[in-house]
Write a protein that holds these residues in place. Structure first.
Motif, PDB file in Angstrom:
ATOM      1  N   ASP A  16       1.080  -0.698   0.020  1.00 23.16           N
ATOM      2  CA  ASP A  16      -0.394  -0.246  -0.034  1.00 23.16           C
ATOM      3  C   ASP A  16       0.821   1.094  -0.177  1.00 23.16           C
ATOM      4  O   ASP A  16       1.467   1.502   0.724  1.00 23.16           O
ATOM      5  N   LEU A  17       0.654   1.596  -0.874  1.00 22.67           N
ATOM      6  CA  LEU A  17       1.781   3.332  -1.463  1.00 22.67           C
ATOM      7  C   LEU A  17       0.604   4.049  -0.174  1.00 22.67           C
ATOM      8  O   LEU A  17       0.043   4.671  -0.897  1.00 22.67           O
ATOM      9  N   PRO A  18       1.401   4.705   0.488  1.00 20.32           N
ATOM     10  CA  PRO A  18       1.394   6.078   1.627  1.00 20.32           C
ATOM     11  C   PRO A  18       1.158   7.363   0.453  1.00 20.32           C
ATOM     12  O   PRO A  18       0.596   7.790   1.378  1.00 20.32           O
ATOM     13  N   SER A  19       1.112   7.705  -0.761  1.00 14.51           N
ATOM     14  CA  SER A  19       0.636   8.297  -1.396  1.00 14.51           C
ATOM     15  C   SER A  19      -0.245   8.867  -1.763  1.00 14.51           C
ATOM     16  O   SER A  19      -0.943   9.665  -1.954  1.00 14.51           O
ATOM     17  N   VAL A  20      -1.128   7.519  -1.422  1.00 10.71           N
ATOM     18  CA  VAL A  20      -3.008   7.331  -1.505  1.00 10.71           C
ATOM     19  C   VAL A  20      -3.056   7.830   0.052  1.00 10.71           C
ATOM     20  O   VAL A  20      -3.442   6.874   1.403  1.00 10.71           O
ATOM     21  N   VAL A  21      -3.885   8.694   0.488  1.00  5.51           N
ATOM     22  CA  VAL A  21      -3.961   9.547   1.640  1.00  5.51           C
ATOM     23  C   VAL A  21      -5.585   9.708   2.166  1.00  5.51           C
ATOM     24  O   VAL A  21      -6.581  10.184   1.465  1.00  5.51           O
ATOM     25  N   PRO A  22      -6.161   9.716   3.015  1.00  7.59           N
ATOM     26  CA  PRO A  22      -7.207   9.591   3.527  1.00  7.59           C
ATOM     27  C   PRO A  22      -7.712  11.003   3.519  1.00  7.59           C
ATOM     28  O   PRO A  22      -7.213  12.094   2.773  1.00  7.59           O
ATOM     29  N   GLU A  23      -8.952  11.506   2.848  1.00  5.53           N
ATOM     30  CA  GLU A  23     -10.617  12.248   3.204  1.00  5.53           C
ATOM     31  C   GLU A  23      -9.334  13.642   3.596  1.00  5.53           C
ATOM     32  O   GLU A  23      -9.961  12.977   4.862  1.00  5.53           O
ATOM     33  N   GLY A  24      -9.615  14.043   3.374  1.00  2.00           N
ATOM     34  CA  GLY A  24      -8.954  15.223   3.544  1.00  2.00           C
ATOM     35  C   GLY A  24      -7.796  15.806   4.315  1.00  2.00           C
ATOM     36  O   GLY A  24      -7.369  16.797   4.688  1.00  2.00           O
ATOM     37  N   SER A  25      -6.720  15.377   3.755  1.00  2.00           N
ATOM     38  CA  SER A  25      -5.319  15.597   4.165  1.00  2.00           C
ATOM     39  C   SER A  25      -5.044  16.261   3.394  1.00  2.00           C
ATOM     40  O   SER A  25      -5.038  17.039   2.679  1.00  2.00           O
ATOM     41  N   ASP A  26      -3.824  16.803   3.614  1.00  2.00           N
ATOM     42  CA  ASP A  26      -3.187  18.094   3.611  1.00  2.00           C
ATOM     43  C   ASP A  26      -2.027  18.555   4.119  1.00  2.00           C
ATOM     44  O   ASP A  26      -1.619  18.011   4.793  1.00  2.00           O
ATOM     45  N   GLY A  27      -1.110  19.817   3.615  1.00  2.00           N
ATOM     46  CA  GLY A  27      -0.099  20.064   4.106  1.00  2.00           C
ATOM     47  C   GLY A  27       1.196  19.108   3.400  1.00  2.00           C
ATOM     48  O   GLY A  27       1.067  18.858   1.482  1.00  2.00           O
TER      49      GLY A  27
ATOM     50  N   ALA B  97       0.192  15.463  -4.293  1.00  2.00           N
ATOM     51  CA  ALA B  97       0.694  16.039  -5.171  1.00  2.00           C
ATOM     52  C   ALA B  97       1.845  15.740  -5.494  1.00  2.00           C
ATOM     53  O   ALA B  97       2.646  15.965  -6.343  1.00  2.00           O
ATOM     54  N   LEU B  98       2.678  15.928  -4.384  1.00  2.00           N
ATOM     55  CA  LEU B  98       4.316  15.652  -4.152  1.00  2.00           C
ATOM     56  C   LEU B  98       4.477  14.037  -5.052  1.00  2.00           C
ATOM     57  O   LEU B  98       5.870  14.306  -5.702  1.00  2.00           O
ATOM     58  N   SER B  99       3.587  13.027  -4.908  1.00  2.00           N
ATOM     59  CA  SER B  99       3.717  12.177  -5.968  1.00  2.00           C
ATOM     60  C   SER B  99       4.085  12.014  -6.790  1.00  2.00           C
ATOM     61  O   SER B  99       4.447  11.375  -8.459  1.00  2.00           O
ATOM     62  N   PHE B 100       3.106  13.586  -7.356  1.00  2.76           N
ATOM     63  CA  PHE B 100       3.257  13.332  -9.192  1.00  2.76           C
ATOM     64  C   PHE B 100       3.982  14.560  -9.678  1.00  2.76           C
ATOM     65  O   PHE B 100       5.047  14.604 -10.288  1.00  2.76           O
ATOM     66  N   ALA B 101       4.467  15.240  -8.139  1.00  8.01           N
ATOM     67  CA  ALA B 101       5.772  16.521  -8.536  1.00  8.01           C
ATOM     68  C   ALA B 101       7.427  16.129  -8.733  1.00  8.01           C
ATOM     69  O   ALA B 101       8.944  15.925  -9.383  1.00  8.01           O
ATOM     70  N   GLU B 102       7.569  14.789  -7.395  1.00  8.37           N
ATOM     71  CA  GLU B 102       9.147  14.814  -7.286  1.00  8.37           C
ATOM     72  C   GLU B 102       9.691  13.643  -8.350  1.00  8.37           C
ATOM     73  O   GLU B 102       8.794  12.408  -8.891  1.00  8.37           O
ATOM     74  N   PRO B 103      10.796  13.681  -8.970  1.00  9.97           N
ATOM     75  CA  PRO B 103      11.445  12.804 -10.027  1.00  9.97           C
ATOM     76  C   PRO B 103      12.082  12.635  -9.405  1.00  9.97           C
ATOM     77  O   PRO B 103      12.119  12.248  -8.435  1.00  9.97           O
ATOM     78  N   VAL B 104      11.790  10.834 -10.304  1.00  4.47           N
ATOM     79  CA  VAL B 104      13.122   9.611  -9.849  1.00  4.47           C
ATOM     80  C   VAL B 104      14.495  10.779 -10.451  1.00  4.47           C
ATOM     81  O   VAL B 104      14.862  11.149 -11.476  1.00  4.47           O
ATOM     82  N   SER B 105      15.489   9.722  -9.788  1.00  5.82           N
ATOM     83  CA  SER B 105      16.691   9.486  -9.693  1.00  5.82           C
ATOM     84  C   SER B 105      17.687   8.599 -10.419  1.00  5.82           C
ATOM     85  O   SER B 105      18.484   8.759 -10.915  1.00  5.82           O
ATOM     86  N   ARG B 106      16.902   7.306 -10.409  1.00  3.20           N
ATOM     87  CA  ARG B 106      17.351   6.115 -11.520  1.00  3.20           C
ATOM     88  C   ARG B 106      16.247   5.326 -12.060  1.00  3.20           C
ATOM     89  O   ARG B 106      14.995   5.713 -11.539  1.00  3.20           O
ATOM     90  N   ALA B 107      16.623   4.465 -12.806  1.00  2.00           N
ATOM     91  CA  ALA B 107      15.676   4.562 -13.327  1.00  2.00           C
ATOM     92  C   ALA B 107      15.905   2.575 -14.121  1.00  2.00           C
ATOM     93  O   ALA B 107      16.514   1.765 -14.666  1.00  2.00           O
ATOM     94  N   GLY B 108      15.560   2.093 -13.229  1.00  5.06           N
ATOM     95  CA  GLY B 108      15.207   0.633 -13.016  1.00  5.06           C
ATOM     96  C   GLY B 108      15.266  -0.507 -14.513  1.00  5.06           C
ATOM     97  O   GLY B 108      15.893  -1.400 -15.165  1.00  5.06           O
ATOM     98  N   TRP B 109      14.324   0.368 -16.156  1.00  8.14           N
ATOM     99  CA  TRP B 109      14.294  -0.597 -16.279  1.00  8.14           C
ATOM    100  C   TRP B 109      15.787  -0.472 -17.712  1.00  8.14           C
ATOM    101  O   TRP B 109      16.022  -1.148 -18.871  1.00  8.14           O
ATOM    102  N   LYS B 110      16.629   0.710 -17.408  1.00  6.58           N
ATOM    103  CA  LYS B 110      17.886   0.762 -17.803  1.00  6.58           C
ATOM    104  C   LYS B 110      18.648  -0.819 -18.050  1.00  6.58           C
ATOM    105  O   LYS B 110      19.825  -0.982 -18.480  1.00  6.58           O
ATOM    106  N   THR B 111      18.291  -1.629 -16.153  1.00  5.49           N
ATOM    107  CA  THR B 111      19.796  -2.095 -15.941  1.00  5.49           C
ATOM    108  C   THR B 111      18.504  -3.463 -15.876  1.00  5.49           C
ATOM    109  O   THR B 111      19.293  -4.724 -15.987  1.00  5.49           O
ATOM    110  N   VAL B 112      17.325  -3.581 -15.643  1.00  8.13           N
ATOM    111  CA  VAL B 112      17.126  -5.258 -15.834  1.00  8.13           C
ATOM    112  C   VAL B 112      15.551  -5.255 -16.830  1.00  8.13           C
ATOM    113  O   VAL B 112      15.354  -4.277 -17.270  1.00  8.13           O
TER     114      VAL B 112
END
Length: 236
Positions: free
Chosen positions: A41-52, A163-178
């Motif tokens: 369960d990913l922590p970026s899915v949050v309860p209704e009313g979450s903010d900040g 919103a941060l889950s959509f805004a943060e960039p990845v710094s490495r890419a598994g598909w390049k080596t796996v």
């Protein structure tokens, strides 16, 4: 006798607004066929009313990596939709990850985020707060080919995405080596095929399903068929 000895196992990573519950039917199909699967369960899915200031993509990737490291078996890691992004970040250097599967998913490159991968501007993640509500008309965008009873049940369980889950960039890419496969969903109304195509081109193999955005709910048997084929071709 255990005929499943040596088989890889699956780690199934859900997309935005969902939870591990969305994999249940596919897990049952796989289990009936003798395959072991796991979810998070990913922590970026949050309860209704979450903010900040809320969890982001890197928090999701940490949870995925911790799960990978807790499983003492070769793994085929499957990311659906947004779930492809934390999978991309979490898998480099994981010794037991033998294959990645992106299902209508974001196979991002280093420095890309969901906000920039189609040409948008990159915000400063330190300033990003709050949530992204469930996308407009999810009955059609997410579940256009899902049977009505399952669609209603799924709609009732959707939650806000940070919103941060959509805004943060990845710094490495598994598909390049796996070794990587992409499942392109041909009737997808959330991430249409033309948007999936650039990600599919980053994979070593591309498969097609005649599904909407969420084949794990609309055609779990056919998705299981594909995952079985991929896993059979994956060295244990």
């Amino acid at each position: 006798m255990n005929e499943t000895t040596g088989r890889p196992q699956f780690l199934l990573v859900h997309g935005a607004w969902h939870g591990s519950w969305c994999w249940r039917e596919l897990q049952d199909v796989l289990a009936d066929r003798g395959w072991t699967s796991h979810t998070v369960d990913l922590p970026s899915v949050v309860p209704e009313g979450s903010d900040g200031k809320l969890p982001g993509l890197l928090d999701d990737a940490r949870v995925v990596r911790e799960k990978i490291e807790s499983i003492q078996a070769p793994l085929v890691v499957v990311g659906h939709s947004y779930g492809g992004a934390p999978v991309t970040q979490a898998t480099p250097g994981a010794a037991n990850v033998s294959h990645l599967v992106y299902v209508a998913a974001f196979a991002l490159d280093e420095g890309e985020s969901l906000m920039t991968c189609f040409g948008g501007e990159q915000p400063d993640p330190a300033t990003v707060e709050g949530v992204i509500p469930v996308r407009e008309d999810p009955a059609q965008t997410l579940y256009n080919d899902v049977p009505q009873d399952k669609r209603k049940a799924a709609l009732a369980r959707l939650l806000p995405q940070t919103a941060l889950s959509f805004a943060e960039p990845v710094s490495r890419a598994g598909w390049k080596t796996v070794p990587t496969s992409y499942v392109l969903c041909d009737d997808d109304r959330s991430l249409p095929p033309s948007y999936q195509q650039p990600f599919a081109e980053r994979a070593g193999a591309v498969h097609h399903l005649p599904s909407g955005h969420t084949p794990l709910l609309s055609m779990p048997e056919k998705l299981a068929d594909l995952l079985e084929r991929i896993a059979h071709d994956t060295p244990a």
